[in-house]
Write an enzyme that holds these catalytic residues in place. Structure first.
Site, PDB file in Angstrom:
ATOM      1  N   GLU A  53      23.415  27.438  -1.387  1.00 27.13           N
ATOM      2  CA  GLU A  53      24.740  27.779  -0.353  1.00 27.13           C
ATOM      3  C   GLU A  53      23.786  28.253   1.033  1.00 27.13           C
ATOM      4  OE1 GLU A  53      25.456  31.049   1.256  1.00 27.13           O
ATOM      5  OE2 GLU A  53      25.329  32.354  -0.285  1.00 27.13           O
ATOM      6  N   CYS A 109      25.241  35.453   5.609  1.00 27.35           N
ATOM      7  CA  CYS A 109      25.281  34.032   5.537  1.00 27.35           C
ATOM      8  C   CYS A 109      26.546  33.778   5.497  1.00 27.35           C
ATOM      9  CB  CYS A 109      24.992  33.513   3.947  1.00 27.35           C
ATOM     10  SG  CYS A 109      26.006  33.802   3.210  1.00 27.35           S
TER      11      CYS A 109
END
Length: 681
Positions: A256, A295
């Site tokens: 990720e 993120c």
């Protein structure tokens, strides 16, 4: 003297000699040291296999779910200990809330997911079974089982607690021991959290280990039954993905990665609309929450050319009110970057972005944080750039400044906006702000090809929206391409990432025994005692009742129609029904359901407390006037959730397979009934 952090490996704390100094993001003072000692990772992995796997497998899915809930409650009572440390990462109280209580909420969520969606035992049946022969004596199905390996979770610096718990929860639920490797710069907060988790006494030995500092040869110890997950930069993900041992042993790797997420203001939204302000607010929030160190943060702000000036003005007005500084001071809304190294990285990337953009607000030297010692902190001002040529490759489409930095860019029409969104080469999330549902129906599928999540925002959704940057335990988190190509979270899907899916073939009787769930065609157990008279702990999977028969009459159709108000022509219009595909009047499907219940229910007081639902209901063949039906009721599945009735009596969940057939042996209805059943003690 600041403490030396320790790794917890092979059931002992390791680390006495200080090594790398970890400094407060607020004032540059040393908070802790990483330890100098090199761990024996072969021993740690072996310990996880020998001790962690058996200890977790001594519990079943339901019991592990209960442990997760208890752990969440334990941590919730001690959260202030973590808040007291978290501010050194540069986080405000609200930033820390996302990390600490958001992580805890993930534990609660997966505890609930396990309780609701996973069986007792350690085998998940992904049915239904598929007959592989004409007589249904040979069938196939799929099962999911714990892998028997070790999960290594390598996490980023921005969420030292949530980043760990969002991976730990589904791993633990799946019965897989894990080794956590937090980013070193904020590992002092992860270590504090792990100490609390271990002190709870709720974690089986070997189920959780912690690495402070470098992974050294950890990945060299892994085998095919193991799993590696990574959260962090796309560059680091690319390096880890091709680790020779991971490739050689086909070790599953889930990444990720940071990505160039975007927010699109649709052309139908004008500055006079509520959605315009919602858009500006969402962008500003994503720039300043955790100082933009997410993120999922919005890096590219994509708006119509005729809205660029208005968006820029309102964004600058909002950002100018953001007070940066020591989060302990009143009025401060944005803290520092997590480390001085991070400050240097963001500054260098903003400099690179300026080769293709103009500075509208902020910049590396624009920050004047509040706080006595803040001059030594890692504070960076909210920074807004304007792309000179949005359609050009590179620039904001390739360079990510992992801080409070976003680039504004214009487009001519929605098709061009979608092209710009795709230039990010794969992202975790995109937000589309629009009032036009037709436009959304066109744009979202195009965005979905390049994004792991699409957040559609309008005035209707705004009061309950969790926002662009909030991954939720019940929804997938991850994205294609640059975002890593992996998947996390997503409810029970995340648990299944850590299980092995296997096809199983055999007789229905064998499949019933293997899956712990009755498979039609398998052996059943019949006795003189009605299954509804059995307590939960007395019932056996496969215990069955074949009912007496009932012939359906015209009076049944008339009475049921009058009672329910359902006068559909297929039940009452002789001519229309004769001309239909059935060629005759047929009974209501729900009459068949009700009539079957009348055939198999035991009416007296007993251990069955309540029917709370039906699953997999299908009406397969029509039932006409004069047809005779009967039903088979079979205990299909038992789930012990460890719950009690309102008056304190222990109970479990029983799923019953019901098959209704006619006089020709044809199945006319098929479904599962879910009931609460008392235990005998």
């Amino acid at each position: 003297m600041s403490q030396t952090l320790q790794s917890f490996l092979a059931n002992r704390w390791i680390g006495e000699q200080p090594a790398l100094a970890l400094k407060s993001a607020l004032n540059g003072e040393v908070v802790a040291f990483a330890h100098h000692e090199k761990p024996d990772f072969a021993e740690a992995v072996d310990f996880a296999r020998r001790r962690g796997v058996p200890a977790l497998m001594a519990l079943d899915f339901q019991q592990r779910a209960q442990r997760l809930k208890a752990l969440a409650l334990y941590l919730a009572e001690r959260k202030e200990q973590l808040y007291a440390i978290s501010h050194h990462t540069g986080a405000t109280r609200s930033d820390s809330w996302i990390d600490i209580e958001g992580g805890n909420a993930t534990l609660f969520s997966y505890a609930g997911i396990g309780t609701r969606e996973l069986p007792s035992g350690n085998v998940v049946h992904e049915g239904p079974a598929i007959p592989l022969g004409k007589q249904n004596r040979f069938a196939g199905t799929h099962i999911l089982v714990p892998r028997g390996g070790v999960a290594v979770h390598i996490n980023a610096f921005n969420f030292p607690i949530w980043g760990m718990l969002e991976k730990f929860a589904p791993t633990f639920l799946a019965g897989m021991p894990c080794i956590i490797k937090p980013a070193t710069s904020t590992s002092y907060l992860t270590e504090a959290s792990v100490r609390l988790m271990l002190e709870s006494g709720l974690l089986p030995e070997g189920s959780l280990q912690l690495v402070i500092g470098s992974t050294h040869d950890l990945l060299d110890q892994l085998q095919g039954q193991d799993v590696v997950t990574f959260t962090g930069s796309a560059d680091t993900a690319a390096k880890l993905r091709v680790h020779p041992n991971l490739i050689r042993n086909s070790v599953p790797f889930n990444a990720e990665a940071d990505s160039l997420n975007c927010a699109i203001l649709a052309p139908d939204v004008t500055p006079e609309h509520e959605e315009f302000d919602l858009f500006v607010k969402e962008v500003a929030k994503e720039m300043t929450t955790k100082a933009g160190q997410k993120c999922t943060a919005i890096r590219r702000v994509i708006v119509p050319y005729n809205r660029v000036e208005a968006v820029a003005e309102r964004l600058q007005a909002r950002l100018s009110k953001v007070i940066v500084g020591d989060p302990s001071l009143e009025g401060v809304r944005m803290g520092a970057l997590a480390s001085h190294d991070q400050y240097d990285d963001v500054a260098s990337r903003v400099e690179a972005l300026l080769s293709s953009s103009e500075l509208l607000f902020g910049g590396a030297n624009a920050c004047h944080p509040l706080g006595d010692k803040s001059a030594r902190g890692a504070f960076f001002a909210p920074t807004l750039l304007l792309s000179r040529d949005p359609l050009a490759e590179g620039g904001a489409h390739d360079i990510e400044a992992f801080g409070p930095v976003s680039t504004l860019m214009g487009y001519t029409d929605i098709d061009e906006a979608l092209v710009l969104a795709a230039r990010g080469k794969g992202s975790l999330v995109a937000t589309l702000v629009t009032r036009d549902s037709v436009l959304a129906a066109k744009a979202v599928p195009a965005l979905a090809a390049w994004h792991g999540r699409v957040h559609v925002l309008d005035a209707e959704a705004a009061p309950e929206s969790t926002g662009h940057g909030s991954p939720l335990p019940m929804l997938k988190h991850g994205g294609p391409g640059r975002a890593g190509g992996g998947e996390e979270l997503g409810g029970v899907r995340a648990v299944k990432h850590y299980l092995q899916r296997t096809a199983v073939q055999g007789s229905p009787t064998m499949l019933s025994a293997i899956t712990g769930e009755f498979v039609r065609g398998g052996s059943v157990y019949e006795s003189s005692v009605h299954p509804f008279r059995r307590y939960f702990d007395e019932l056996k999977v496969g215990e069955s009742l074949l009912t007496h028969r009932r012939t359906v009459t015209e009076a049944d159709l008339v009475n049921f129609g009058c009672l329910s108000g359902d006068h559909f022509y297929m039940h009452f219009d002789e001519i229309a029904a004769r001309e239909s595909q059935f060629g005759k009047r047929i009974a209501h499907g729900y009459f068949v359901l009700s009539a079957a219940a009348g055939l198999f229910v035991s009416p007296g007081i007993g251990p069955v407390l309540a029917n709370y639902g039906l699953d997999t209901l299908r009406f397969i063949n029509p039932v006409g006037i004069g047809d005779t039906i009967h039903a088979r009721l079979t205990c299909k599945r038992k789930i012990d959730q460890g719950k009690k009735s309102p008056d304190g009596k222990p109970q479990g969940v029983v799923a019953w397979d019901v098959e209704v057939t006619n006089q020709n042996g044809e199945v006319v209805a098929s479904y599962d009934i879910l009931t609460l059943v008392l235990k005998s003690e």
